[in-house]
Motif scaffolding. Structure first.
Motif, short mmCIF file in Angstrom:
data_model
loop_
_atom_site.label_atom_id
_atom_site.label_comp_id
_atom_site.label_asym_id
_atom_site.label_seq_id
_atom_site.Cartn_x
_atom_site.Cartn_y
_atom_site.Cartn_z
N GLY A 189 -4.33 39.24 150.93
CA GLY A 189 -3.35 39.67 151.81
C GLY A 189 -2.21 38.84 151.95
O GLY A 189 -1.24 39.05 152.73
N VAL A 190 -2.15 37.57 151.30
CA VAL A 190 -1.04 36.82 151.28
C VAL A 190 -0.03 36.99 150.13
O VAL A 190 -0.46 37.18 149.00
N PRO A 191 1.25 36.79 150.51
CA PRO A 191 2.06 37.19 149.19
C PRO A 191 1.88 36.42 148.14
O PRO A 191 1.65 35.18 148.44
N ALA A 211 -16.48 41.76 142.28
CA ALA A 211 -15.17 42.48 142.06
C ALA A 211 -13.83 41.90 143.23
O ALA A 211 -12.88 41.52 142.74
N LEU A 212 -14.40 41.47 144.33
CA LEU A 212 -13.57 40.82 145.37
C LEU A 212 -13.11 39.31 144.89
O LEU A 212 -12.02 38.91 144.90
N VAL A 213 -14.18 38.63 144.49
CA VAL A 213 -13.81 37.22 144.13
C VAL A 213 -12.79 37.38 142.95
O VAL A 213 -11.83 36.33 142.67
N GLN A 214 -13.27 38.24 141.79
CA GLN A 214 -12.24 38.14 140.70
C GLN A 214 -10.98 38.48 141.07
O GLN A 214 -9.90 38.03 140.55
N ALA A 215 -10.85 39.51 142.04
CA ALA A 215 -9.40 39.77 142.29
C ALA A 215 -8.79 38.48 143.09
O ALA A 215 -7.43 38.20 142.82
N VAL A 216 -9.45 37.95 143.82
CA VAL A 216 -8.81 36.59 144.22
C VAL A 216 -8.56 35.37 143.30
O VAL A 216 -7.33 34.83 143.22
N ASP A 217 -9.21 35.40 142.09
CA ASP A 217 -9.08 34.20 141.15
C ASP A 217 -7.79 34.70 140.49
O ASP A 217 -7.07 33.91 139.97
N ILE A 218 -7.72 36.13 140.23
CA ILE A 218 -6.51 36.46 139.33
C ILE A 218 -5.21 36.28 140.26
O ILE A 218 -4.28 35.78 139.75
N LYS A 219 -5.31 36.44 141.52
CA LYS A 219 -3.96 36.18 142.44
C LYS A 219 -3.61 34.79 142.67
O LYS A 219 -2.64 34.51 142.71
#
Length: 462
Positions: free
Chosen positions: A297-299, A244-252
């Motif tokens: 956490g980065v814009p 879930a964390l990795v998918q969130a990073v990939d989406i962002k």
């Protein structure tokens, strides 16, 4: 099994027909089948199998066709030692047909599972008979009774592995070599434990104490099965959290899609070359996968900005290791991986960030992930930069060894690449998606240090 190929359905039909042929002799009036023993063992198997659903074996094929992730086999292996082949084949049928099925095509799944277990139990019983199992059991002849017990468990393992590999090959349309890879080696240990428990059951069953004494063997096995199931559920929850964390990073940050998984893979390759135990190797893989989680956490406007970053924007992105460490600090199972997330941009000469650590001050996991991160950044094709050949990336890492990177980690990666090679996937270039706006590509590095700074998103701060 919805959507299964005709070949897979035919395979299941053949297994059912074969199981029927194995069990048919027990139904003949003159067979002398000990129905009392068959019924009692069948009931025991139903009672053990239905509530347990434990992933004790963890076979690869468990996610393809079988009803559950594993089975409680001591009862079946005891049946193989106590009963003739045709009767042993019947013991597993009620448990398999009554089991809960969460997927669609429940009837077909139950039929497959019943047939598979019946064939394995029948084959195991035949092997035990050939090895003198009935006479050894009747005489309680130790240690010779271990021979039929061991051979019976081995036969059960081989038949289950062969059938599982066959259904995987037909259902997933892969080669038999691929389908069978790892099945035997991964299941020999668990089947040996089940076989020992089954042998103990069979010996006690025929003793003066009778079937009641045999039931005491099931209790510790059942408890251990439940504990192991809890462990696997916990591991599954860990993997889901990381995914879930990795998918969130990939989406962002679409420009790093796939990068995290590859860094995890390269980190594990290095760990294996360093001789790390399996638990640390797995934790290091987690560290590689989650090393960029702080980008959450980065814009987004900074992560996706076209062109070069301003000094202020660079400082914002350089905070991502601290953001990541803060995010995962409460996830206890990550252990050493948390220090790698915080320090993977530290450099051996103290020129890195966030704290400017140098040499042995940098945690070992962070030194591994730093090398894996830089290597994947240099060998990945992205929308704004071409991948460099693996050989070129390796040379750049070697130039940086001792200043930016730990030479020991670089050497370990080089050995791993020599053994296994590397498949560099394209990132952030989805064929079906509209192309992203043009982005200023970084200049080709003229030195090893410059190449190392290209780790991450290609602008020196990934």
């Amino acid at each position: 099994m919805a959507g299964m190929s005709g070949a897979a359905r035919a395979y299941v039909a053949c297994a059912v027909a074969g199981a029927g042929a194995c069990a048919l002799p027990a139904l003949r009036p003159a067979a002398g089948t000990p129905w009392g023993t068959v019924a009692l063992l069948a009931v025991l198997y139903v009672l053990c199998e239905l509530p347990s659903r434990c992933p004790l074996l963890g076979r690869v094929s468990g996610r393809v066709v079988p009803i559950g992730a594993g089975s409680f086999f001591p009862v079946l292996l005891a049946a193989a030692l106590l009963l003739p082949p045709a009767a042993a084949a019947l013991v597993a049928v009620p448990g398999a047909l009554l089991a809960r099925v969460e997927q669609r095509s429940g009837g077909l799944r139950r039929a497959w599972r019943a047939a598979e277990l019946a064939l394995a139990a029948s084959a195991a019983s035949s092997t035990a008979a050939l090895c003198g199992g009935p006479s050894a059991l009747a005489a309680s002849d130790f240690p010779f009774v271990m021979v039929p017990g061991s051979m019976s468990a081995l036969t059960f393992c081989l038949v289950m592995g062969a059938l599982d590999g066959g259904i995987r090959a037909t259902a997933e349309r892969v080669s038999l070599r691929t389908a069978w890879r790892g099945l035997l080696s991964g299941s020999l240990g668990p089947y040996a434990v089940h076989g020992l428990a089954g042998l103990m059951m069979a010996v006690l069953w025929g003793s003066p104490y009778g079937p009641c004494a045999a039931l005491f063997v099931l209790l510790p096995m059942y408890v251990s099965c439940w504990v192991f199931a809890q462990y696997h559920r916990e591991q599954g929850a860990h993997r889901s959290t990381i995914r879930a964390l990795v998918q969130a990073v990939d989406i962002k940050d679409a420009y790093t899609r796939g990068h995290s998984e590859r860094v995890g893979r390269a980190s594990a390759m290095i760990a294996r070359e360093l001789g790390m135990p399996d638990d640390r190797l797995e934790m290091l893989r987690f560290a590689g996968i989650l090393h960029d989680v702080g980008k959450l956490g980065v814009p987004t406007r900074v992560l996706r900005k076209d062109g070069p970053l301003t000094p202020e924007e660079r400082r914002v992105i350089e905070l991502h290791p601290e953001y990541g460490h803060e995010m995962v600090r409460g996830i206890g199972f990550l252990g050493e991986a948390r220090s790698a997330i915080l320090h993977h941009h530290e450099r051996l000469d103290g020129s890195g960030y966030p704290y400017g650590l140098a040499g042995s001050q940098i945690p070992e996991f962070a030194r591994v992930v730093a090398v894996a991160d830089a290597f994947d950044a240099m060998t990945s094709t992205r929308s704004y930069s071409r991948a460099r050949p693996v050989s070129t990336a390796v040379e750049e890492l070697k130039r940086c060894a001792g200043t930016h990177f730990d030479p020991r980690m670089v050497r370990a990666l080089v050995r791993a690449l020599d053994r296994h090679g590397w498949q560099a996937d394209v990132t952030a270039d989805e064929p079906s998606a509209a192309p992203p706006p043009p982005r200023e590509a970084p200049a080709a590095p003229s030195s090893g240090a410059a190449a190392a700074r290209s780790a991450g998103d290609g602008r020196g701060v990934g």
